[in-house]
Design a protein around this motif. Structure first.
Motif: not given
Length: 108
Positions: A81-87
């Motif tokens: 989830m964090i990775q998607r938001k950063v992307d």
């Protein structure tokens, strides 16, 4: 509580913990108390079957590590989830301001 609010609360908790472990007395400095931002330029991620450990801190000239290191531990699900938001944020930056220089790429 939103992701960024949770991260800010974690950083405050880590600062207080570090102060108690090092024997520092009193309140955190005024900048910390106001919730001011902390510049980071170093990232390392460690993985295990059940968790991701995200270490964020500062590196000085020549790769010297600063003592301000923050560690976040999360589940694989929340890490994605964090990775998607950063992307999504990086995509938004690129669409608004253009490409991102690879010059300051984080280690780890």
């Amino acid at each position: 509580m939103g992701c960024l609010q949770t991260a800010a609360a974690s950083i405050r908790w880590l600062r207080e913990l570090r102060m108690s472990q090092t024997g520092q007395k009193g309140e955190p400095d005024a900048a910390s108390a106001r919730g001011d931002r902390v510049f980071v330029n170093h990232l390392a991620v460690e993985v295990s079957l059940s968790e991701f450990r995200i270490n964020i801190g500062q590196k000085g000239p020549g790769g010297q590590s600063d003592d301000s290191l923050y560690r976040f531990v999360t589940t694989p699900h929340h890490f994605q989830m964090i990775q998607r938001k950063v992307d999504q944020a990086a995509d938004r930056y690129i669409s608004e301001f253009g490409s991102i220089s690879q010059e300051g790429e984080a280690d780890g």
